[in-house]
Design a protein around this motif. Structure first.
Motif, short mmCIF file in Angstrom:
data_model
loop_
_atom_site.label_atom_id
_atom_site.label_comp_id
_atom_site.label_asym_id
_atom_site.label_seq_id
_atom_site.Cartn_x
_atom_site.Cartn_y
_atom_site.Cartn_z
N VAL A 103 -23.00 -44.67 51.78
CA VAL A 103 -24.28 -43.97 51.67
C VAL A 103 -25.42 -44.88 52.12
O VAL A 103 -26.37 -44.43 52.79
CB VAL A 103 -24.49 -43.49 50.22
CG1 VAL A 103 -25.88 -42.88 50.06
CG2 VAL A 103 -23.43 -42.46 49.85
N ALA A 104 -25.35 -46.16 51.78
CA ALA A 104 -26.39 -47.10 52.21
C ALA A 104 -26.44 -47.21 53.73
O ALA A 104 -27.52 -47.32 54.32
CB ALA A 104 -26.14 -48.48 51.59
N PHE A 105 -25.28 -47.18 54.37
CA PHE A 105 -25.24 -47.23 55.84
C PHE A 105 -26.00 -46.05 56.43
O PHE A 105 -26.82 -46.21 57.36
CB PHE A 105 -23.79 -47.23 56.32
CG PHE A 105 -23.64 -47.05 57.80
CD1 PHE A 105 -23.84 -48.12 58.66
CD2 PHE A 105 -23.31 -45.82 58.34
CE1 PHE A 105 -23.71 -47.96 60.03
CE2 PHE A 105 -23.17 -45.65 59.71
CZ PHE A 105 -23.37 -46.72 60.56
N ILE A 125 -13.00 -39.81 48.41
CA ILE A 125 -13.81 -39.06 49.38
C ILE A 125 -14.85 -38.18 48.69
O ILE A 125 -16.05 -38.25 49.02
CB ILE A 125 -12.89 -38.23 50.31
CG1 ILE A 125 -12.03 -39.16 51.16
CG2 ILE A 125 -13.72 -37.30 51.19
CD1 ILE A 125 -11.04 -38.44 52.05
N PRO A 126 -14.47 -37.33 47.72
CA PRO A 126 -15.52 -36.56 47.03
C PRO A 126 -16.46 -37.43 46.19
O PRO A 126 -17.59 -37.02 45.92
CB PRO A 126 -14.74 -35.58 46.16
CG PRO A 126 -13.37 -36.15 46.05
CD PRO A 126 -13.13 -36.90 47.30
N ALA A 127 -15.99 -38.61 45.77
CA ALA A 127 -16.90 -39.52 45.06
C ALA A 127 -18.02 -39.99 45.99
O ALA A 127 -19.16 -40.17 45.56
CB ALA A 127 -16.11 -40.71 44.52
N ILE A 128 -17.69 -40.17 47.26
CA ILE A 128 -18.72 -40.53 48.24
C ILE A 128 -19.71 -39.39 48.41
O ILE A 128 -20.93 -39.60 48.49
CB ILE A 128 -18.05 -40.89 49.59
CG1 ILE A 128 -17.15 -42.11 49.43
CG2 ILE A 128 -19.11 -41.14 50.66
CD1 ILE A 128 -16.29 -42.40 50.65
N VAL A 129 -19.19 -38.16 48.44
CA VAL A 129 -20.07 -36.99 48.55
C VAL A 129 -21.01 -36.92 47.35
O VAL A 129 -22.19 -36.56 47.48
CB VAL A 129 -19.23 -35.71 48.67
CG1 VAL A 129 -20.13 -34.47 48.69
CG2 VAL A 129 -18.37 -35.74 49.92
N THR A 130 -20.50 -37.27 46.17
CA THR A 130 -21.35 -37.29 44.98
C THR A 130 -22.54 -38.22 45.17
O THR A 130 -23.67 -37.89 44.78
CB THR A 130 -20.52 -37.75 43.76
OG1 THR A 130 -19.46 -36.82 43.54
CG2 THR A 130 -21.38 -37.83 42.52
N CYS A 131 -22.31 -39.38 45.77
CA CYS A 131 -23.41 -40.32 46.02
C CYS A 131 -24.40 -39.76 47.03
O CYS A 131 -25.61 -39.97 46.91
CB CYS A 131 -22.84 -41.65 46.50
SG CYS A 131 -21.99 -42.60 45.23
N PHE A 132 -23.90 -39.04 48.03
CA PHE A 132 -24.80 -38.41 49.00
C PHE A 132 -25.70 -37.38 48.30
O PHE A 132 -26.90 -37.29 48.59
CB PHE A 132 -24.00 -37.73 50.11
CG PHE A 132 -23.62 -38.64 51.24
CD1 PHE A 132 -24.60 -39.26 52.01
CD2 PHE A 132 -22.29 -38.86 51.55
CE1 PHE A 132 -24.26 -40.10 53.05
CE2 PHE A 132 -21.93 -39.70 52.60
CZ PHE A 132 -22.92 -40.32 53.35
N GLY A 161 -26.55 -37.38 45.14
CA GLY A 161 -27.51 -38.14 44.34
C GLY A 161 -28.64 -38.70 45.18
O GLY A 161 -29.80 -38.71 44.75
N ALA A 162 -28.30 -39.17 46.39
CA ALA A 162 -29.34 -39.68 47.29
C ALA A 162 -30.30 -38.56 47.69
O ALA A 162 -31.51 -38.78 47.84
CB ALA A 162 -28.70 -40.30 48.52
N HIS A 163 -29.77 -37.35 47.83
CA HIS A 163 -30.63 -36.22 48.18
C HIS A 163 -31.65 -35.94 47.08
O HIS A 163 -32.81 -35.63 47.36
CB HIS A 163 -29.79 -34.98 48.44
CG HIS A 163 -30.60 -33.73 48.60
ND1 HIS A 163 -31.39 -33.49 49.72
CD2 HIS A 163 -30.78 -32.66 47.78
CE1 HIS A 163 -32.01 -32.33 49.58
NE2 HIS A 163 -31.66 -31.81 48.41
N TYR A 164 -31.23 -36.05 45.82
CA TYR A 164 -32.19 -35.87 44.72
C TYR A 164 -33.32 -36.89 44.83
O TYR A 164 -34.49 -36.58 44.56
CB TYR A 164 -31.48 -36.03 43.37
CG TYR A 164 -30.43 -34.99 43.09
CD1 TYR A 164 -30.47 -33.74 43.69
CD2 TYR A 164 -29.38 -35.25 42.21
CE1 TYR A 164 -29.50 -32.78 43.44
CE2 TYR A 164 -28.40 -34.29 41.94
CZ TYR A 164 -28.47 -33.06 42.56
OH TYR A 164 -27.52 -32.12 42.30
#
Length: 288
Positions: free
Chosen positions: A14-16, A153-160, A162-165
């Protein structure tokens, strides 16, 4: 893998994307609409859809054959077999998440402590750990990694998500618009998750199913909204002191719960009889 490795992988990816989108975010209007935020972070939106598609394709498309594992009991060992020969199963012993880990990492590198040890099929003291019931299925003692490769993989989506919030807080000015967006997002995500659950995709944390991901991220959105109202709008900072402490020590709390140290500690507080401890009182209150 472990939970810290999963967090590190998700944060790094997500940082990338955040770094890649930073140029667009600096040039963005300070009062963007929802569509404007999606336009700024379109690469992240595309990554979310691609990751979900990959996860679902592998979860339902991989064929899981029969497999065996060696169970060590003191100086004795025995080979247990789990019959699968199936595709798209969500069962504990025959899901694609465990198969991918066994195939890539090797069964010797997976957690020997069963992730399902507290289920009714695997514990006479369920929802607590306990002795195996008579005729317990073989998968109760099978190695399984709850932080496996495929479920990351879905854990990465969770971070995305959260970043959207956070993007809403950064680009969408005005608390009313922000609250409306977070609240709507929370209810929509929860609805999608429950809809998928009703359609046959269970809310499964071990597999980190998409339905589980949607429900949890929706709950987070609503919890974040409530916290924002209390702290930033009404300035009730003292009422959230406990949650602030939990957030600052979340990894320690997770370690205590995952290792059963906290339940063991709470069982030391009882009334008159050891079996009348805090854990049992709580379970009886919940109807177990």
């Amino acid at each position: 893998m472990g939970v810290l490795q999963r967090i590190a992988i998700a944060y790094a990816i997500v940082a990338f994307f955040e770094v890649r989108s930073s140029a667009n975010s600096y040039m963005a209007d300070a009062n963007e609409s929802f569509s404007g935020i999606l336009r700024i972070y379109h690469c992240q939106c595309a990554a979310v859809f691609v990751l979900i598609a990959i996860y679902l394709g592998l979860l339902y498309g991989i064929y899981v054959p029969d497999w065996q594992f060696e169970l060590l009991d003191g100086n004795k060992s025995q080979m247990l077999e789990i019959n699968c020969n199936i595709r798209g199963s969500m069962s504990p012993g025959c899901n694609a998440v465990g198969y991918v880990d066994r195939l890539i990492l090797g069964i010797s590198h997976l957690y020997k402590r069963s992730a399902y040890r507290r289920t009714q099929e695997c514990s006479v003291n369920s929802p607590l750990s306990g002795p195996l019931p008579i005729n317990a299925p073989a998968w109760c003692e099978a190695p399984f990694d709850p932080e496996g490769l495929l479920s990351t993989i879905p854990a990465i989506v969770t971070c995305f998500i959260g970043a959207h919030y956070g993007h809403v807080l950064l680009h969408m000015k005005g608390p009313k618009r922000q609250l409306w967006h977070w609240t709507a997002s929370g209810f929509i995500l929860m609805f999608l998750g429950l809809l998928l659950n009703a359609a046959g995709m269970p809310l499964n944390k071990q597999l980190y199913t998409v339905s589980y991901m949607f429900v949890t991220t929706g709950i987070v959105a609503l919890a974040f909204t409530a916290t924002f109202v209390l702290v930033d709008i009404y300035k009730w900072r003292s009422s959230t002191a406990f949650f602030k402490w939990v957030g600052m020590h979340s990894l320690m709390i997770y370690a205590l719960l995952a290792s059963d140290l906290l339940p063991i500690l709470l069982q030391g507080f009882y009334w008159r009889r050891p079996d009348n401890n805090l854990i049992q009182i709580l379970l009886r209150g919940l109807g177990f």
